[in-house]
Write a protein that holds these residues in place. Structure first.
Motif, PDB file in Angstrom:
ATOM      1  N   ILE A 157       0.837  -1.296   0.118  1.00 21.78           N
ATOM      2  CA  ILE A 157       0.001   0.004   0.019  1.00 21.78           C
ATOM      3  C   ILE A 157       0.909   1.276   0.062  1.00 21.78           C
ATOM      4  CG2 ILE A 157      -1.777   1.196   1.046  1.00 21.78           C
ATOM      5  CD1 ILE A 157      -2.682  -1.481   2.458  1.00 21.78           C
ATOM      6  N   PHE A 158       0.511   1.964  -0.569  1.00 25.13           N
ATOM      7  CA  PHE A 158       1.350   3.297  -1.058  1.00 25.13           C
ATOM      8  C   PHE A 158       0.219   4.617  -0.793  1.00 25.13           C
ATOM      9  CE2 PHE A 158       3.120   0.129  -3.605  1.00 25.13           C
ATOM     10  CZ  PHE A 158       4.508   0.404  -3.313  1.00 25.13           C
ATOM     11  N   SER A 159       0.770   5.907   0.030  1.00 26.61           N
ATOM     12  CA  SER A 159      -0.029   6.671   0.186  1.00 26.61           C
ATOM     13  C   SER A 159       0.560   7.871  -0.703  1.00 26.61           C
ATOM     14  CB  SER A 159       0.176   7.512   1.675  1.00 26.61           C
ATOM     15  OG  SER A 159      -0.484   6.453   2.687  1.00 26.61           O
ATOM     16  N   ILE A 160      -0.153   8.900  -1.074  1.00 28.81           N
ATOM     17  CA  ILE A 160       0.261   9.976  -1.965  1.00 28.81           C
ATOM     18  C   ILE A 160       0.153  11.335  -1.368  1.00 28.81           C
ATOM     19  CG2 ILE A 160       0.119  10.821  -4.462  1.00 28.81           C
ATOM     20  CD1 ILE A 160      -1.277   8.269  -5.176  1.00 28.81           C
ATOM     21  N   LYS A 161       1.086  12.141  -1.306  1.00 29.63           N
ATOM     22  CA  LYS A 161       1.030  13.275  -0.792  1.00 29.63           C
ATOM     23  C   LYS A 161       0.908  14.396  -2.058  1.00 29.63           C
ATOM     24  CE  LYS A 161       2.972  13.601   3.582  1.00 29.63           C
ATOM     25  NZ  LYS A 161       4.259  14.502   4.273  1.00 29.63           N
ATOM     26  N   TYR A 162      -0.286  14.894  -2.452  1.00 27.25           N
ATOM     27  CA  TYR A 162      -0.732  16.215  -3.367  1.00 27.25           C
ATOM     28  C   TYR A 162      -0.033  17.317  -2.802  1.00 27.25           C
ATOM     29  CZ  TYR A 162      -3.076  12.432  -5.492  1.00 27.25           C
ATOM     30  OH  TYR A 162      -3.666  11.205  -5.967  1.00 27.25           O
ATOM     31  N   PHE A 163      -0.106  18.550  -3.446  1.00 23.60           N
ATOM     32  CA  PHE A 163       0.095  19.954  -3.064  1.00 23.60           C
ATOM     33  C   PHE A 163      -1.194  20.214  -2.484  1.00 23.60           C
ATOM     34  CE2 PHE A 163      -0.279  24.386  -4.154  1.00 23.60           C
ATOM     35  CZ  PHE A 163       0.713  25.016  -3.338  1.00 23.60           C
ATOM     36  N   ASN A 164      -1.447  20.726  -1.289  1.00 25.38           N
ATOM     37  CA  ASN A 164      -2.606  21.225  -0.669  1.00 25.38           C
ATOM     38  C   ASN A 164      -3.443  19.984  -0.299  1.00 25.38           C
ATOM     39  OD1 ASN A 164      -1.931  23.825  -0.626  1.00 25.38           O
ATOM     40  ND2 ASN A 164      -2.905  24.215  -2.448  1.00 25.38           N
ATOM     41  N   ASN A 165      -2.736  18.697  -0.471  1.00 25.20           N
ATOM     42  CA  ASN A 165      -3.436  17.432  -0.092  1.00 25.20           C
ATOM     43  C   ASN A 165      -4.946  17.431  -0.890  1.00 25.20           C
ATOM     44  OD1 ASN A 165      -3.446  15.025   1.223  1.00 25.20           O
ATOM     45  ND2 ASN A 165      -4.564  15.786   2.703  1.00 25.20           N
ATOM     46  N   ASP A 166      -4.912  17.687  -2.158  1.00 30.08           N
ATOM     47  CA  ASP A 166      -6.120  17.713  -3.048  1.00 30.08           C
ATOM     48  C   ASP A 166      -6.056  17.079  -4.101  1.00 30.08           C
ATOM     49  OD1 ASP A 166      -8.656  18.215  -4.180  1.00 30.08           O
ATOM     50  OD2 ASP A 166      -8.434  20.576  -4.032  1.00 30.08           O
ATOM     51  N   PRO A 167      -6.283  15.877  -4.351  1.00 27.60           N
ATOM     52  CA  PRO A 167      -6.167  15.157  -5.543  1.00 27.60           C
ATOM     53  C   PRO A 167      -7.079  15.531  -6.726  1.00 27.60           C
ATOM     54  CG  PRO A 167      -7.195  13.687  -3.814  1.00 27.60           C
ATOM     55  CD  PRO A 167      -6.968  15.002  -3.094  1.00 27.60           C
ATOM     56  N   THR A 168      -8.211  16.345  -6.359  1.00 27.14           N
ATOM     57  CA  THR A 168      -9.007  16.860  -7.334  1.00 27.14           C
ATOM     58  C   THR A 168      -8.732  18.198  -7.945  1.00 27.14           C
ATOM     59  OG1 THR A 168     -10.399  17.844  -5.657  1.00 27.14           O
ATOM     60  CG2 THR A 168     -10.851  15.663  -5.995  1.00 27.14           C
ATOM     61  N   ASP A 169      -7.501  18.741  -7.451  1.00 27.00           N
ATOM     62  CA  ASP A 169      -7.396  19.906  -7.836  1.00 27.00           C
ATOM     63  C   ASP A 169      -6.235  19.472  -9.119  1.00 27.00           C
ATOM     64  OD1 ASP A 169      -6.243  22.554  -8.521  1.00 27.00           O
ATOM     65  OD2 ASP A 169      -5.370  22.637  -6.526  1.00 27.00           O
ATOM     66  N   GLU A 170      -6.609  20.023 -10.229  1.00 29.12           N
ATOM     67  CA  GLU A 170      -5.733  19.850 -11.402  1.00 29.12           C
ATOM     68  C   GLU A 170      -4.416  20.473 -11.422  1.00 29.12           C
ATOM     69  OE1 GLU A 170      -7.147  20.711 -15.403  1.00 29.12           O
ATOM     70  OE2 GLU A 170      -9.296  20.198 -14.826  1.00 29.12           O
ATOM     71  N   SER A 171      -4.111  21.579 -10.745  1.00 31.88           N
ATOM     72  CA  SER A 171      -2.769  22.153 -10.542  1.00 31.88           C
ATOM     73  C   SER A 171      -2.120  21.396  -9.624  1.00 31.88           C
ATOM     74  CB  SER A 171      -3.268  23.617  -9.997  1.00 31.88           C
ATOM     75  OG  SER A 171      -1.532  24.173  -9.791  1.00 31.88           O
ATOM     76  N   TRP A 183       3.930   2.132   2.793  1.00 32.33           N
ATOM     77  CA  TRP A 183       3.628   1.739   4.182  1.00 32.33           C
ATOM     78  C   TRP A 183       4.896   0.865   4.588  1.00 32.33           C
ATOM     79  CZ3 TRP A 183      -2.213   1.001   5.560  1.00 32.33           C
ATOM     80  CH2 TRP A 183      -3.103   2.094   5.148  1.00 32.33           C
ATOM     81  N   ILE A 184       5.100   0.850   5.895  1.00 29.51           N
ATOM     82  CA  ILE A 184       6.248   0.192   6.491  1.00 29.51           C
ATOM     83  C   ILE A 184       5.897  -1.267   6.169  1.00 29.51           C
ATOM     84  CG2 ILE A 184       7.213  -0.113   8.686  1.00 29.51           C
ATOM     85  CD1 ILE A 184       6.422   2.357   9.655  1.00 29.51           C
ATOM     86  N   ASP A 222      -3.824   7.014   8.517  1.00 29.89           N
ATOM     87  CA  ASP A 222      -3.352   8.042   9.219  1.00 29.89           C
ATOM     88  C   ASP A 222      -1.917   7.820   9.755  1.00 29.89           C
ATOM     89  OD1 ASP A 222      -5.370   9.884   8.725  1.00 29.89           O
ATOM     90  OD2 ASP A 222      -6.391   9.461  10.449  1.00 29.89           O
ATOM     91  N   LYS A 223      -2.048   6.358  10.154  1.00 26.84           N
ATOM     92  CA  LYS A 223      -0.634   5.966  10.634  1.00 26.84           C
ATOM     93  C   LYS A 223      -0.070   5.189   9.860  1.00 26.84           C
ATOM     94  CE  LYS A 223      -2.130   6.163  15.483  1.00 26.84           C
ATOM     95  NZ  LYS A 223      -2.275   5.428  16.896  1.00 26.84           N
ATOM     96  N   MET A 224      -0.542   4.697   8.756  1.00 31.29           N
ATOM     97  CA  MET A 224      -0.210   3.705   7.492  1.00 31.29           C
ATOM     98  C   MET A 224      -0.016   2.311   8.243  1.00 31.29           C
ATOM     99  SD  MET A 224       2.234   6.071   5.271  1.00 31.29           S
ATOM    100  CE  MET A 224       3.488   6.796   6.249  1.00 31.29           C
ATOM    101  N   LEU A 225      -0.908   1.901   8.797  1.00 28.90           N
ATOM    102  CA  LEU A 225      -0.968   0.624   9.337  1.00 28.90           C
ATOM    103  C   LEU A 225      -2.187  -0.182   9.018  1.00 28.90           C
ATOM    104  CD1 LEU A 225       0.202   1.348  13.190  1.00 28.90           C
ATOM    105  CD2 LEU A 225       1.446   0.725  11.308  1.00 28.90           C
ATOM    106  N   PHE A 226      -2.104  -1.545   9.189  1.00 28.69           N
ATOM    107  CA  PHE A 226      -3.157  -2.325   8.824  1.00 28.69           C
ATOM    108  C   PHE A 226      -3.363  -3.566   9.615  1.00 28.69           C
ATOM    109  CE2 PHE A 226       0.370  -3.450   6.334  1.00 28.69           C
ATOM    110  CZ  PHE A 226       0.486  -5.045   6.653  1.00 28.69           C
TER     111      PHE A 226
END
Length: 293
Positions: A157-171, A183-184, A222-226
């Motif tokens: 599993i991978f988390s993605i960091k977007y600018f402003n944390n908004d994946p719906t923003d084209e910019s 994830w660890i 949030d903690k990237m755990l499962f």
């Protein structure tokens, strides 16, 4: 290297030629979630973008000859395409103006080392060029996470960091860098992974392996755990997104006859946006029956 279109108004076997262009066999396909285009990946190491209505190739993306596409999946926003390769890599491409020329990220998936080997053999295997092809990639419903796996019985599993944390923003997607955070720990499934499914609230993940083992995972993003959940979920309380798996409540009974397993394989299941009346060749079963349940 040929794709066919099935005419649903006629018999199930009625098809027409859709395209014939790749130099190798077509390994994977992904339709854009909103636009009338789709992408094919082939053994010729290329991706090709197709116009559905005009049946023509608009452009292509070329990988190295050793890297062949094995799985394709658009994000729910339609801004990103995840491409799984036969070299255990995942390439994230930006979809802009029907073009896939911009690489946003590349992820190298680790593969499983046989613990029964001697330590020297494990070290040699880790340092070798051995790879396995990506068999499945699925995005969470908010596109903030994706899960992927290959045939060696491990899912990641991978988390993605977007600018402003908004994946719906084209910019945020096109004009800024994306950070892919693995994830660890990996999900230790029982066999080669062939499919996965996210819940709508992104707190649950189902994994389905080639030995028909269906596993349930509870996620803390949030903690990237499962945590491996040992009980089956109530389908009236937990809703899952996108296409159903080849097992479980959604497809129970669709691929087995009343006389037992008949030797056929069901390789894919996909939901339609509207219902249709079509009967099964087995026992004349109405596939549209109880569709609201």
């Amino acid at each position: 290297n040929i794709l066919y279109k099935v005419n649903s108004s006629e018999q199930l076997h009625a098809t027409s030629l859709l395209l014939d262009s790749h130099y190798g066999y077509v390994k994977c396909l992904a339709s854009h979630p909103y636009e009338s285009y789709y992408v094919t990946g082939s053994d010729d190491s290329t991706l090709r973008i197709w116009d559905i209505y005009n049946k023509c190739c608009l452009s292509r993306f070329k990988f190295d000859e050793k890297e062949k596409p094995s799985y394709l999946r658009f994000s729910h926003s339609g801004y990103l395409l995840a491409v799984g390769l036969t070299t255990s890599k995942i390439v994230i491409l930006a979809w802009r103006d029907c073009n896939l020329s911009e690489v946003k990220a590349v992820v190298q998936m680790p593969f499983k080392i046989d613990k029964s080997l001697k330590k020297s053999q494990q070290r040699d295997a880790k340092n070798s060029d051995f790879t396995t092809e990506i068999t499945v990639i699925k995005w969470s419903t908010d596109d903030l996470t994706f899960a992927a796996g290959h045939i060696d019985a491990i899912a990641h599993i991978f988390s993605i960091k977007y600018f402003n944390n908004d994946p719906t923003d084209e910019s945020a997607v096109f004009d800024h860098e994306l950070e892919i955070i693995p994830w660890i720990s990996s999900l230790d499934v029982s066999n080669g992974l062939i499919d996965m499914q996210w819940s709508i609230d992104n707190q649950w993940l189902l994994t389905f392996t080639k030995d028909q083992d269906l596993m349930v995972w509870f996620l803390n993003r949030d903690k990237m755990l499962f945590e491996h959940y040992l009980y089956w979920l109530d389908p009236d309380k937990i809703t899952f997104a996108d296409d159903p798996l080849l097992a479980g409540w959604d497809v129970e009974g669709l691929f087995q006859t009343n006389v037992g397993w008949d030797g056929t394989d069901l390789n894919a299941v996909s939901l339609t946006t509207k219902s249709f009346k079509k009967t099964s060749p087995i026992d004349n079963y109405d596939l549209n029956k109880n569709k609201d349940k």
